[in-house]
Design a protein around this motif. Structure first.
Motif, PDB file in Angstrom:
ATOM      1  N   VAL A  29      14.943  -0.798  -6.194  1.00  0.00           N
ATOM      2  CA  VAL A  29      13.489  -0.859  -6.383  1.00  0.00           C
ATOM      3  C   VAL A  29      12.907   0.541  -6.547  1.00  0.00           C
ATOM      4  CG1 VAL A  29      11.303  -1.512  -5.316  1.00  0.00           C
ATOM      5  CG2 VAL A  29      13.258  -3.047  -5.170  1.00  0.00           C
ATOM      6  N   GLU A  30      13.327   1.473  -5.694  1.00  0.00           N
ATOM      7  CA  GLU A  30      12.793   2.833  -5.757  1.00  0.00           C
ATOM      8  C   GLU A  30      13.222   3.556  -7.028  1.00  0.00           C
ATOM      9  OE1 GLU A  30      10.578   4.050  -3.800  1.00  0.00           O
ATOM     10  OE2 GLU A  30      10.559   2.214  -2.594  1.00  0.00           O
ATOM     11  N   ARG A  31      14.474   3.368  -7.438  1.00  0.00           N
ATOM     12  CA  ARG A  31      14.960   4.067  -8.634  1.00  0.00           C
ATOM     13  C   ARG A  31      14.332   3.483  -9.906  1.00  0.00           C
ATOM     14  NH1 ARG A  31      21.243   5.813  -8.085  1.00  0.00           N
ATOM     15  NH2 ARG A  31      20.615   6.742 -10.084  1.00  0.00           N
TER      16      ARG A  31
ATOM     17  N   ARG B 178       3.229  -1.896 -10.344  1.00  0.00           N
ATOM     18  CA  ARG B 178       3.843  -2.453  -9.142  1.00  0.00           C
ATOM     19  C   ARG B 178       5.290  -2.820  -9.432  1.00  0.00           C
ATOM     20  NH1 ARG B 178       4.036  -8.028  -9.737  1.00  0.00           N
ATOM     21  NH2 ARG B 178       2.605  -8.893 -11.289  1.00  0.00           N
ATOM     22  N   GLY B 179       6.086  -2.942  -8.373  1.00  0.00           N
ATOM     23  CA  GLY B 179       7.474  -3.366  -8.480  1.00  0.00           C
ATOM     24  C   GLY B 179       7.944  -3.928  -7.157  1.00  0.00           C
ATOM     25  N   HIS B 180       8.484  -5.151  -7.157  1.00  0.00           N
ATOM     26  CA  HIS B 180       8.828  -5.827  -5.907  1.00  0.00           C
ATOM     27  C   HIS B 180      10.065  -6.712  -6.080  1.00  0.00           C
ATOM     28  CE1 HIS B 180       4.407  -5.180  -5.672  1.00  0.00           C
ATOM     29  NE2 HIS B 180       4.685  -4.860  -4.405  1.00  0.00           N
ATOM     30  N   LEU B 181      10.689  -6.964  -4.930  1.00  0.00           N
ATOM     31  CA  LEU B 181      11.627  -8.074  -4.817  1.00  0.00           C
ATOM     32  C   LEU B 181      10.766  -9.315  -4.607  1.00  0.00           C
ATOM     33  CD1 LEU B 181      14.356  -9.493  -4.340  1.00  0.00           C
ATOM     34  CD2 LEU B 181      14.241  -8.722  -1.956  1.00  0.00           C
ATOM     35  N   THR B 182      10.615 -10.110  -5.615  1.00  0.00           N
ATOM     36  CA  THR B 182       9.597 -11.167  -5.595  1.00  0.00           C
ATOM     37  C   THR B 182      10.067 -12.451  -4.943  1.00  0.00           C
ATOM     38  OG1 THR B 182      10.272 -11.837  -7.812  1.00  0.00           O
ATOM     39  CG2 THR B 182       8.448 -10.274  -7.639  1.00  0.00           C
TER      40      THR B 182
END
Length: 358
Positions: free
Chosen positions: A272-274, A289-293
């Motif tokens: 997620v961070e990379r 935004r970016g998530h494990l959904t």
């Protein structure tokens, strides 16, 4: 010879009178034509040195004065000096009225064309929408020629009031017969006023996408991405949901991928961070935004959103490709693969093994 010309009559006039009238008509035509030619050249010269709208208007009127109409007017005026019957005099009067009216209609059309040219060039006021401009041209030309037609009818003694009333009744029938064409006409007016798109815009409707190359009174022409020209009626086009990509200021991008459940929790956080860092490294992109959904059927589902700060589709594809390469590199370094649909079958205790096919 002179006595023969003076004593030889044709249509109640001597041949001398006919020759004098003809000579006067030719002389008058030559004088007017010469004056028009000199005036046109002089106006062109003045306009080149110091352009002014009034001079340009006079130049247009001089250039649109048709020489054949001048000749016919000279002949009719010269014939009016002869001793002719009352019926022929009336016919000449009607003909003179028609010729003058025709020349005035041609002048009016020329002035409309000149005004349209100035509006399209944008040398005086902001350019009017081309669609609405076409409608104005059509309406003005119809008004000019309709006025001429009614004036001619009135000159020959036709009752204009009754004639216009009959046209109103007939106009209803014509409107019913041409309702599709009139629908396209009013749709073109709506396009000109509301401006959902303009010439040069890239639009999409239905399953088609292309660049608007012309918006006419009845139809719109679009150059599709595959190369062919699309022609669609204005009323049909307005029934579609139109996507105008030329007015896009930025592009919102949503993409995702899936990792298998065997991926370590630390690696999931690292991915997620990379991925976020890969998006933020793009100068023409803004991370959102970016998530494990979710926990999907086949693995961990991820979703990322960012904005491309330009409507350019090729730029968006280039940025997305660089982000994809960065994700692939991160997965390779962490020894993680993308999840694929896989079903694992676990036999229950006590189940016999499958028989050998042999």
């Amino acid at each position: 010879m002179l006595d023969w010309l003076n004593h030889t009559f044709f249509a109640n006039n001597s041949l001398t009178a006919w020759l004098v009238a003809l000579g006067g008509a030719v002389l008058g035509f030559l004088l007017v034509a010469g004056a028009l030619h000199i005036g046109t050249l002089r106006m062109r010269s003045w306009q080149l040195r110091s352009p002014r709208p009034m001079r340009a208007t006079v130049q247009v009127l001089l250039e649109r004065t048709h020489r054949w109409l001048v000749l016919l007017l000279a002949l009719v005026i010269a014939a009016g000096f002869l001793q002719l019957t009352e019926r022929i005099d009336k016919l000449l009067a009607h003909l003179l009225f028609a010729l003058v009216g025709l020349q005035m209609a041609l002048w009016a059309n020329a002035l409309i064309g000149y005004w349209v040219h100035r509006k399209r060039e944008g040398d005086v006021d902001p350019v009017i929408n081309p669609v609405f401009l076409n409608v104005i041209i059509l309406a003005a030309q119809v008004m000019v020629w309709s006025t001429l037609l009614l004036a001619l009818f009135a000159n020959v003694g036709v009752n204009i009031t009754a004639f216009v009333a009959s046209l109103g009744v007939g106009g209803i029938a014509v409107a019913l017969a041409l309702q599709n064409i009139l629908g396209d006409l009013f749709s073109s007016v709506a396009i000109g006023l509301d401006k959902p798109f303009e010439v040069g815009n890239v639009i999409a409707f239905g399953n088609q996408i292309g660049t608007v190359i012309r918006v006419g009174v009845k139809s719109t022409r679009i150059a599709s991405l595959s190369g062919e020209e699309l022609v669609i009626a204005n009323s049909d086009l307005l029934k579609e949901l139109i996507h105008n990509y030329s007015r896009m200021r930025q592009r919102r991008v949503v993409f995702g991928f899936r990792l298998p459940y065997t991926t370590d929790r630390t690696d999931v956080q690292n991915i997620v961070e990379r991925t976020r860092a890969a998006i933020e490294a793009q100068t023409q992109a803004k991370f959102d935004r970016g998530h494990l959904t979710s926990f999907g059927e086949f693995g961990f589902d991820f979703e990322f959103v960012y904005y491309v700060l330009s409507p350019d589709f090729t730029l968006y594809r280039d940025i997305q490709q660089r982000v994809n390469f960065a994700i692939m590199q991160a997965l390779a370094e962490l020894d993680v693969t993308f999840a694929v649909p896989v079903r694992e079958i676990v036999p229950r205790a006590g189940m016999s093994a499958l028989p050998d096919p042999e």
